[in-house]
Design an enzyme around this catalytic site. Structure first.
Site, PDB file in Angstrom:
ATOM      1  N   TYR A 168       0.895  -1.264  -0.042  1.00  0.00           N
ATOM      2  CA  TYR A 168       0.105  -0.009   0.154  1.00  0.00           C
ATOM      3  C   TYR A 168       0.903   1.226  -0.005  1.00  0.00           C
ATOM      4  O   TYR A 168       1.387   1.782   1.182  1.00  0.00           O
ATOM      5  CB  TYR A 168      -1.066   0.016   1.092  1.00  0.00           C
ATOM      6  CG  TYR A 168      -1.819  -1.173   1.377  1.00  0.00           C
ATOM      7  CD1 TYR A 168      -2.130  -2.056   0.227  1.00  0.00           C
ATOM      8  CD2 TYR A 168      -2.254  -1.657   2.656  1.00  0.00           C
ATOM      9  CE1 TYR A 168      -2.931  -3.186   0.450  1.00  0.00           C
ATOM     10  CE2 TYR A 168      -3.253  -2.533   2.641  1.00  0.00           C
ATOM     11  CZ  TYR A 168      -3.588  -3.343   1.592  1.00  0.00           C
ATOM     12  OH  TYR A 168      -4.435  -4.424   1.718  1.00  0.00           O
TER      13      TYR A 168
ATOM     14  N   HIS B 225      -0.147 -12.398   1.505  1.00  0.00           N
ATOM     15  CA  HIS B 225      -0.893 -11.530   0.774  1.00  0.00           C
ATOM     16  C   HIS B 225      -0.900 -12.018  -0.705  1.00  0.00           C
ATOM     17  O   HIS B 225       0.167 -11.977  -1.500  1.00  0.00           O
ATOM     18  CB  HIS B 225      -0.365 -10.320   0.865  1.00  0.00           C
ATOM     19  CG  HIS B 225      -1.088  -9.041   0.631  1.00  0.00           C
ATOM     20  ND1 HIS B 225      -0.462  -7.626   0.270  1.00  0.00           N
ATOM     21  CD2 HIS B 225      -2.218  -8.873   0.260  1.00  0.00           C
ATOM     22  CE1 HIS B 225      -1.466  -6.674  -0.116  1.00  0.00           C
ATOM     23  NE2 HIS B 225      -2.557  -7.757  -0.332  1.00  0.00           N
TER      24      HIS B 225
END
Length: 326
Positions: free
Chosen positions: A56, A139
């Site tokens: 992110y 992830h």
């Protein structure tokens, strides 16, 4: 609704969790102060679980989240980050090409090796300014499932035993591979994005019943399906692409039914996942204090049983899909 514990880990999560992708400049840049204000508002409105990732904003989300949370006692919140993408310095930065309004000072390199897990977590701990991570998700291992099972997961098990990691999870926007991890490993949690919503019930095929059976806590993200359930209109996104006509039609019919019962569609979408007992928390992204307050208020809105009955009666929810009570 009260805090829930993830598996046998002892890690507790609040009903609403703060998704920190937006303060990593997802799609649109925000200032450091706006990001800090969003985190402060989240704590003030009962959010006690905060979720971020190196991906992110190429570490920007972790840095901003860590800076904001360091002002508060460490035992008043739980913190999650993710492994699977290493950030490698790039000598010729340009604009980021993965949706974040940041310069591409680093490249994301897939790495689900044991060494990659440790390197990723060491870097995350530095960016966050933390000494431990409560929950670490594998992830998006869609194309790296075997390595994630063979190398990354055992590495996280060792770190959990050492106390560096409190709980292990897997975070994905599909349900099939997380179900495999729930069957074959001792994960504590699943972060499931977009697959247990008013429009997509695929998480119910196997994953959620299996998680309930195994005592694995499920955090549900993407409850608005990229925006279609927040504001259904022509051109609205679904899974980050323009919504197909048939899904737009369903979303508009959902909105119509909700309005007849005096309930915003967004409130119904936010409340819906809690109908399944495996769901521990709903994760909502926010880039400002106003968005945080809005989500907290939506969760407080009463959703009458008559609305869920109408949605089933009109074929907008299958009869087998569990809905919240009360």
């Amino acid at each position: 609704m009260t805090a829930r514990t993830l598996g046998r880990s002892g890690v507790r999560v609040s009903p609403l969790s703060f998704g920190a992708a937006a303060i990593g400049n997802l799609f649109t840049a925000v200032t450091d102060e706006q990001a800090a204000g969003a985190v402060r508002a989240a704590l003030a409105h009962g959010y006690r679980h905060f979720d971020t990732a190196p991906h992110y904003g190429l570490g920007l989300s972790e840095r901003r989240l860590g800076a904001a949370l360091r002002q508060h006692p460490r035992d008043t919140y739980t913190l999650a980050t993710k492994v699977g993408r290493l950030l490698v310095e790039d000598g010729r930065p340009g604009p980021d090409d993965q949706g974040f309004a940041v310069p591409a000072t680093h490249r994301r390199v897939w790495d689900f090796s044991a060494d990659g897990v440790r390197r990723s977590l060491e870097a995350s701990l530095r960016r966050l300014g933390a000494d431990r991570i409560d929950l670490v998700h594998l992830h998006d291992p869609d194309d790296h499932a075997d390595q994630a099972l063979r190398e990354a997961y055992p590495a996280l098990e060792r770190l959990r035993a050492e106390g560096v990691v409190g709980a292990i999870g897997i975070g994905m926007n599909q349900a099939a591979l997380p179900a495999r991890f729930v069957r074959d490993t001792d994960v504590d949690a699943v972060l499931l994005a977009g697959r247990h919503t008013l429009l997509d019930h695929s998480g119910l095929d196997e994953l959620l019943p299996l998680a309930l059976e195994r005592g694995v806590g499920v955090l549900v993200g993407g409850v608005f399906n990229s925006g279609l359930l927040a504001d259904p209109r022509p051109g609205a996104p679904y899974d980050y692409a323009p919504a197909p006509p048939e899904l737009l039609d369903r979303a508009l019919r959902l909105k119509d039914a909700c309005e007849r019962h005096g309930v915003p569609l967004r409130a119904a979408a936010l409340r819906f996942p809690f109908g399944h007992p495996a769901v521990a928390s709903v994760l909502v992204g926010a880039r400002s204090a106003a968005e945080v307050r809005d989500a907290a208020a939506l969760l407080e809105r009463p959703v009458p049983a008559a609305l869920w009955s109408e949605l089933r009666g009109r074929g907008l929810l299958p009869a087998h899909v569990p809905v919240p009570v009360g």
